[in-house]
Design an enzyme around this catalytic site. Structure first.
Site, short mmCIF file in Angstrom:
data_model
loop_
_atom_site.label_atom_id
_atom_site.label_comp_id
_atom_site.label_asym_id
_atom_site.label_seq_id
_atom_site.Cartn_x
_atom_site.Cartn_y
_atom_site.Cartn_z
N ASP A 129 -12.27 -10.13 -1.21
CA ASP A 129 -13.73 -10.16 -0.12
C ASP A 129 -14.65 -9.45 -1.06
OD1 ASP A 129 -13.31 -7.92 0.99
OD2 ASP A 129 -13.15 -8.38 3.05
N GLU B 24 1.26 -1.31 0.24
CA GLU B 24 -0.04 -0.37 0.12
C GLU B 24 0.55 0.91 0.11
OE1 GLU B 24 -2.92 -0.98 3.61
OE2 GLU B 24 -3.70 -2.61 2.55
N ASN C 158 2.08 -5.28 -3.37
CA ASN C 158 0.30 -5.73 -2.86
C ASN C 158 0.45 -4.35 -3.07
OD1 ASN C 158 -1.41 -7.82 -2.06
ND2 ASN C 158 -1.13 -6.53 -0.53
N GLU D 47 -6.81 -10.56 -1.63
CA GLU D 47 -6.94 -10.79 -0.21
C GLU D 47 -8.28 -10.30 -0.47
OE1 GLU D 47 -5.81 -7.09 2.74
OE2 GLU D 47 -4.02 -7.19 2.34
N HIS E 198 -10.99 -6.17 -2.93
CA HIS E 198 -11.79 -5.54 -1.89
C HIS E 198 -13.05 -5.15 -2.20
CE1 HIS E 198 -9.51 -7.21 1.59
NE2 HIS E 198 -8.50 -6.39 1.56
#
Ligand code: 9MR
Length: 466
Positions: free
Chosen positions: A280, A171, A213, A278, A249
């Site tokens: 979701d 990030e 990432n 990640e 996400h």
């Protein structure tokens, strides 16, 4: 093929235990190694992990180590998943609560669990502006840079050989339309902090796939354009990056973008692999189920999209549980999204191409350890370039400063070094300790590394107290 893409694809070899499991699942389904082969649905996998293995991919979950004592949780983990990511246990605050004092107990538990069940491990994350220990907040400039590099080196060294892929930097780019780096204490140590972290990670664990990432980079936008420009620059200059992780996400406001697959593909076209790290999706029912299926199909359409990881197991395990974003409900029951995910995996797609690892020269034999110190060099090379990892081992009196000397053949030039300083780049080159690695106890080793053009060091290496 440029050296970075050769190096990156070389990291796709699964650990032996998993490789055996994958092969036994794949046998009879599709010819392993055929890049464009389509996995057949003739022998459908009955779990996410088995179905993903049919295409040569892993299917992982972010795992909280304190939940490993929950039998419902661990039952689903062991049945369904072939990869784990430490949800918080390998972050800087968890692993280095005081300067140069490391606590690996929780991370070790996760790695042991994974190894006992033939799962891969994604390491998360070596350098991030969040979840730093308090002591870093008073550091800046070279002190913070050295602390970060020491952290990357020590953690990646501790787990060397046991991590399939590391999120080396997490990030680091700004949200919104600026298309630039995020302001942070790490960024203020200089723009080159990201590449320095990648070089340190490569030196510490040459076998791990090294990933950048981030989130909101899932479609094409100013943020993903900025990451793309960095990856293109890194691959052009030989900075050791193998992979880009897309957190994925998704919410009602930020759904799976229409150009999701095209965006993954443009990164692959730079010579790196991509991973969904990640995943979701906020919501429920068929809209959530469709989104999961779209993400899986996009990854499976790209042979170098090598793994999918969801950001937890049951909705109640999620860091945003009210969004019910995962594949199992709070009782551990499979949701509609589970079924569409499994079906998409079983429908198959491209298979991940296995490629041979890079040429690695074994370390040269160190001289007798009765002097100040010894230095051994391990070389990873490709036509026109190399990365050298040097291990300095202290003699019986220990060290509080050291200098390693080596002679480079003509045509060989050092372009970068990490965890050591040098003043000349060709011919007879001396590397001196930096601040954090000056003191080395008797018989203990410390590592530094350098990268260069040409063939790399070939002659004798000297080591002395400085
Ligand atoms: O899942 C993590 C949660 O348990 C922590 O409380 C939270 C704190 O920052 O971090 C969550 O994971 C983050 C991940 O490491 C990086 N991507 C975003 C996730 C949410 O911040």
């Amino acid at each position: 093929m440029n050296p970075v893409s050769a190096r990156g694809s070389g990291r796709r070899t699964a650990p032996p235990r998993l490789r055996a499991a994958l092969l036994s699942i794949v046998t009879g389904v599709v010819a392993v190694g055929t890049t464009v082969a389509l996995a057949s649905s003739a022998s459908a996998g009955t779990t996410l992990g088995a179905a993903a293995a049919g295409t040569g991919r892993s299917f992982g979950a972010a795992v909280a180590v304190n939940r490993l004592s929950d039998s419902g949780y661990v039952g689903i983990l062991n049945r369904e998943f072939t990869s784990v990511t430490a949800e918080n246990e390998m972050k800087w605050d968890a692993t280095e609560p005081s300067p140069n004092q490391f606590t690996f107990a929780s991370g070790d538990k996760l790695v042991s669990h994974a190894e006992a069940h033939g799962m891969r491990v994604r390491g998360h994350a070596l350098a991030w502006h969040q979840q730093q220990p308090r002591w870093t907040t008073v550091l800046s400039g070279p002190a913070l840079r050295n602390a970060m590099l020491n952290h990357v080196t020590q953690v990646a060294t501790h787990y060397r050989g046991r991590i399939d892929a590391w999120n080396v930097v997490n990030e680091a780019f700004a949200d919104g339309g600026s298309g630039g780096r995020r302001d942070s204490n790490l960024q203020r140590t200089g723009d080159d902090w990201i590449e320095a972290a990648f070089r340190a990670a490569r030196a510490a664990d040459p076998g791990a796939t090294l990933c950048y990432n981030d989130y909101y980079t899932d479609g094409r936008n100013p943020k993903s354009d900025a990451v793309y420009a960095m990856v293109r620059d890194f691959t052009a200059r030989g900075v050791p990056i193998d992979c880009v992780g897309f957190q994925s996400h998704f919410t009602a406001q930020s759904p799976v973008p229409a150009d999701y697959q095209a965006n993954l593909q443009r990164f692959v076209d730079l010579g790196v692999e991509v991973q969904i790290t990640e995943l979701d999706v906020e919501g429920s029912g068929s809209s959530q189920a469709d989104s999961y299926s779209r993400v899986v199909r996009a990854c499976l359409a790209i042979s170098r999209c090598t793994g999918i990881t969801v950001s937890g197991i049951r909705d109640t395990d999620s860091w945003r549980s009210s969004a019910t974003p995962l594949l199992f409900d709070g009782n551990g029951t499979k949701k509609a999204a589970y079924t569409t995910t499994l079906d998409a995996l079983n429908a198959g797609g491209t298979t991940v191409p296995p490629t041979p690892p890079p040429t690695t020269t074994p370390p040269t034999a160190p001289p007798p350890a009765d002097g100040d110190c010894t230095a051994s060099v391990s070389l990873s090379s490709w036509p026109g370039g190399f990365v050298a990892t040097v291990t300095v081992t202290a003699g019986p009196a220990g060290l509080d400063g050291w200098v390693v000397g080596l002679t480079l053949p003509s045509g060989t030039t050092v372009t970068n070094a990490w965890s050591a300083q040098h003043t000349v780049a060709t011919g007879d080159v001396s590397f001196r300790n930096v601040g954090y690695n000056a003191t080395v106890g008797a018989g203990i080793g410390t590592e530094f590394g350098f990268q260069g053009t040409g063939d790399g060091p070939t002659g004798t290496t000297t080591c002395a107290h400085a």
